[in-house]
Design a protein around this motif. Structure first.
Motif, PDB file in Angstrom:
ATOM      1  N   CYS A  95      49.398  30.966  43.416  1.00  0.00           N
ATOM      2  CA  CYS A  95      49.962  31.168  42.207  1.00  0.00           C
ATOM      3  C   CYS A  95      49.008  30.449  41.316  1.00  0.00           C
ATOM      4  O   CYS A  95      48.831  31.133  40.083  1.00  0.00           O
ATOM      5  N   GLY A  96      48.432  29.321  41.331  1.00  0.00           N
ATOM      6  CA  GLY A  96      47.665  28.638  40.441  1.00  0.00           C
ATOM      7  C   GLY A  96      46.421  29.301  40.168  1.00  0.00           C
ATOM      8  O   GLY A  96      45.983  29.102  39.055  1.00  0.00           O
ATOM      9  N   SER A  97      46.043  30.102  41.064  1.00  0.00           N
ATOM     10  CA  SER A  97      44.593  30.802  41.099  1.00  0.00           C
ATOM     11  C   SER A  97      44.911  32.192  40.185  1.00  0.00           C
ATOM     12  O   SER A  97      44.306  32.697  39.691  1.00  0.00           O
ATOM     13  N   VAL A  98      46.189  32.625  40.340  1.00  0.00           N
ATOM     14  CA  VAL A  98      46.488  33.961  39.552  1.00  0.00           C
ATOM     15  C   VAL A  98      47.059  33.750  38.311  1.00  0.00           C
ATOM     16  O   VAL A  98      46.487  34.378  37.306  1.00  0.00           O
ATOM     17  N   GLY A 146      34.737  32.285  37.208  1.00  0.00           N
ATOM     18  CA  GLY A 146      33.518  32.278  36.229  1.00  0.00           C
ATOM     19  C   GLY A 146      32.626  32.758  37.099  1.00  0.00           C
ATOM     20  O   GLY A 146      31.411  33.666  36.635  1.00  0.00           O
ATOM     21  N   LYS A 147      32.318  32.614  38.357  1.00  0.00           N
ATOM     22  CA  LYS A 147      31.062  33.102  39.206  1.00  0.00           C
ATOM     23  C   LYS A 147      31.509  34.311  39.985  1.00  0.00           C
ATOM     24  O   LYS A 147      30.413  35.306  40.098  1.00  0.00           O
ATOM     25  N   TYR A 148      32.520  34.438  40.489  1.00  0.00           N
ATOM     26  CA  TYR A 148      33.123  35.843  41.184  1.00  0.00           C
ATOM     27  C   TYR A 148      33.851  36.713  40.587  1.00  0.00           C
ATOM     28  O   TYR A 148      34.246  37.907  41.353  1.00  0.00           O
ATOM     29  N   GLY A 149      34.410  36.541  39.647  1.00  0.00           N
ATOM     30  CA  GLY A 149      35.163  37.535  38.761  1.00  0.00           C
ATOM     31  C   GLY A 149      36.530  37.706  39.513  1.00  0.00           C
ATOM     32  O   GLY A 149      37.284  36.678  40.004  1.00  0.00           O
ATOM     33  N   ARG A 150      37.251  38.692  39.308  1.00  0.00           N
ATOM     34  CA  ARG A 150      38.538  38.975  39.740  1.00  0.00           C
ATOM     35  C   ARG A 150      38.888  39.087  41.151  1.00  0.00           C
ATOM     36  O   ARG A 150      39.914  39.443  41.749  1.00  0.00           O
ATOM     37  N   LYS A 151      37.555  38.984  41.947  1.00  0.00           N
ATOM     38  CA  LYS A 151      37.744  38.996  43.403  1.00  0.00           C
ATOM     39  C   LYS A 151      38.488  37.721  43.874  1.00  0.00           C
ATOM     40  O   LYS A 151      39.221  38.076  44.794  1.00  0.00           O
ATOM     41  N   ILE A 152      38.483  36.835  43.031  1.00  0.00           N
ATOM     42  CA  ILE A 152      39.069  35.551  43.244  1.00  0.00           C
ATOM     43  C   ILE A 152      40.568  35.679  43.092  1.00  0.00           C
ATOM     44  O   ILE A 152      41.399  35.312  43.990  1.00  0.00           O
ATOM     45  N   VAL A 165      42.767  24.446  39.107  1.00  0.00           N
ATOM     46  CA  VAL A 165      41.543  23.686  38.919  1.00  0.00           C
ATOM     47  C   VAL A 165      40.432  24.286  39.629  1.00  0.00           C
ATOM     48  O   VAL A 165      39.457  24.482  39.089  1.00  0.00           O
ATOM     49  N   ILE A 166      40.649  24.851  40.647  1.00  0.00           N
ATOM     50  CA  ILE A 166      39.617  25.417  41.439  1.00  0.00           C
ATOM     51  C   ILE A 166      39.114  26.817  41.044  1.00  0.00           C
ATOM     52  O   ILE A 166      38.287  27.016  40.874  1.00  0.00           O
ATOM     53  N   SER A 167      40.308  27.352  40.576  1.00  0.00           N
ATOM     54  CA  SER A 167      39.956  28.982  40.353  1.00  0.00           C
ATOM     55  C   SER A 167      39.222  28.978  39.072  1.00  0.00           C
ATOM     56  O   SER A 167      38.440  29.940  38.764  1.00  0.00           O
TER      57      SER A 167
END
Length: 479
Positions: free
Chosen positions: A382-385, A336-342, A329-331
């Motif tokens: 995991c949820g962010s990737v 969308g704002k910071y791209g693949r850095k997240i 949910v957070i990612s």
């Protein structure tokens, strides 16, 4: 006469495929130590309980998708759902490790034919893009819920004991497979009654030779990794490993030759001309090697090494699932704002969590209950990737190649999970060497976790190599 209902009804029916296929990946993780004891399985046997399902799933996934075009999506969906239900029954009544592993492989093959039909149906039922996105989002959320429920039930059901006459000799772990039966019957029946058959539009012949080559290549790669260690690496196991790479090479050449002749192929080798797709496959390969083997070795450490009950272990993994949902949910907003850095930060979070896991379990006197926040932390990573790496791989694939690309990506994903079970699980058992004390389990866990940290390090490397932008003149031209 087939009854018709609005598209929300079919969406629920089709989502049963996502629920059952994902449930049966995760539900066995926590139950493996109980299964091992009850049917006198070896370490390699319990690795194959997971790997056999995933290999069957991976090898026949693309073929399963093509089957709907040849024979009708409804027909294939109903038949494969019935087969999945029947093989679940065989898993539930298995008396030996061989019976269980054969049944699990057949169950995975059934899932490989079942899941692609449900996804293809969604494309047909929701032609409007906005509605389709919502439908796919619901479908994906069902799969996410299934992973959490599966880990909870995998811990809870093995502790259920029957005392009445009818079930006096039934062990609770068998329910992790038998609960599929009423669900599968309901899904197959409603699909038969309410789904409308799709148009049959075959496009060439089945690539049976491609299926055979890929099947043998994956089997020769994963099976000796699991069995070879247990048997002291006999000559045949080394020979199979070498043969697997030769077969993979031969498979690629075979597909290239058939494409040049205009024949049907299992994969479209033209996809490899897209640099971000190739990098995306490497990212998926190393990520999934690490992600699911984590559950295998952590479940074994907690239950067999630290004497944590299966229900408590299942609850721990539920925290990982909660973290996954939070991370997803957070990612969505941050990427969308910071791209693949997240995504890169999320991989580092997973690696840091694994390091802290090793410290927690190795320091004497620290309570295992402290692992709750660590599993939550791992789940957030995991949820962010996971939801993003497929998009990274497919972002520049043209629409007419999207189906082939997503099928190949899913095949690599399932095969990588099986490979991770073989490699990381093999390292774990090599360190353990049949010892049963806590220190041996912790050492085995740290050694195997080191493999997963290296795999995540490879994910970071390929994320860095992923092209940020491709100039139009660098994009491949169609042959």
């Amino acid at each position: 006469m087939i009854k018709q209902i609005d598209n929300r009804g079919p969406l629920f029916i089709l989502s049963a495929a996502a629920f059952l296929s994902v449930l049966d990946i995760f539900i066995v993780n926590v139950a493996l130590p109980t299964i091992k004891k009850d049917i006198s399985a070896t370490e390699a046997d319990i690795q194959m309980v997971i790997a056999g399902y995933l290999l069957g799933y991976a090898v026949f996934l693309i073929t399963g998708a093509r089957a709907g075009d040849y024979y009708g999506k409804k027909r294939v969906y109903v038949i494969s759902m019935c087969c999945f239900t029947l093989t679940s029954l065989f898993c539930g009544i298995a008396q030996t490790p061989m019976q269980l592993n054969i049944s699990r492989s057949l169950q995975g093959i059934s899932a490989a034919f079942m899941v692609p039909q449900s996804l293809a149906y969604i494309q047909l039922l929701f032609p409007d893009q906005a509605a389709r996105v919502k439908a796919l989002g619901f479908y994906g959320s069902v799969a996410g819920i299934a992973s959490v429920i599966g880990q909870f039930l995998g811990g809870f059901l093995p502790e259920v004991h029957f005392s009445n006459v009818l079930f006096a000799h039934m062990d609770g772990w068998r329910l992790i497979f038998l609960i599929n039966i009423p669900l599968g019957i309901a899904a197959a029946t409603t699909a038969y009654l309410y789904l409308k058959e799709s148009k049959v539009a075959p496009t060439g012949k089945f690539d049976f030779s491609g299926v055979a080559l890929l099947s043998l290549a994956l089997l020769f790669l994963v099976y000796p990794l699991i069995r070879g260690r247990e048997l002291g690496w006999p000559l045949w196991s080394v020979g199979l490993l070498v043969s697997s790479f030769l077969l993979l090479y031969g498979f690629v050449k075979h597909q290239q030759a058939k494409m040049k002749r205009g024949l049907s192929t299992l994969i479209n080798v033209y996809l490899f001309r897209y640099p971000d797709f190739k990098m995306g496959l490497f990212i998926a390969l190393f990520y999934f090697i690490a992600q699911d083997s984590y559950f295998l070795i952590t479940g074994l450490l907690l239950q067999d090494g630290l004497n944590v009950s299966s229900s408590e272990t299942g609850l721990l993994f539920v925290f990982q699932g909660i973290g996954y949902v939070l991370g997803a949910v957070i990612s969505v907003h941050l990427i969308g704002k910071y791209g693949r850095k997240i995504i890169q930060l999320a991989v580092l979070l997973m690696m840091g969590s694994l390091v802290l896991h090793g410290i927690l379990f190795s320091v004497s006197g620290l309570d295992w209950y402290l692992s709750y926040p660590l599993l939550l932390m791992y789940g957030v990573g995991c949820g962010s990737v996971l939801p993003s790496i497929m998009s990274l791989a497919l972002q520049r694939i043209p629409g007419d190649l999207a189906g082939s690309a997503s099928g190949l990506y899913s095949t690599v994903q399932q095969a990588a999970i099986a490979l991770g079970i073989g490699i990381t699980g093999g390292v774990f058992f090599s360190f353990l060497e049949e010892q049963t004390n806590k220190a041996a389990f912790v050492n085995a866990y740290i050694g195997a976790t080191g493999v997963n940290i290296l795999a995540l390090g490879a994910v970071l490397f390929f994320l860095y190599r992923l092209p940020k932008e491709l100039k139009p003149e660098l994009l491949p031209e169609k042959a």
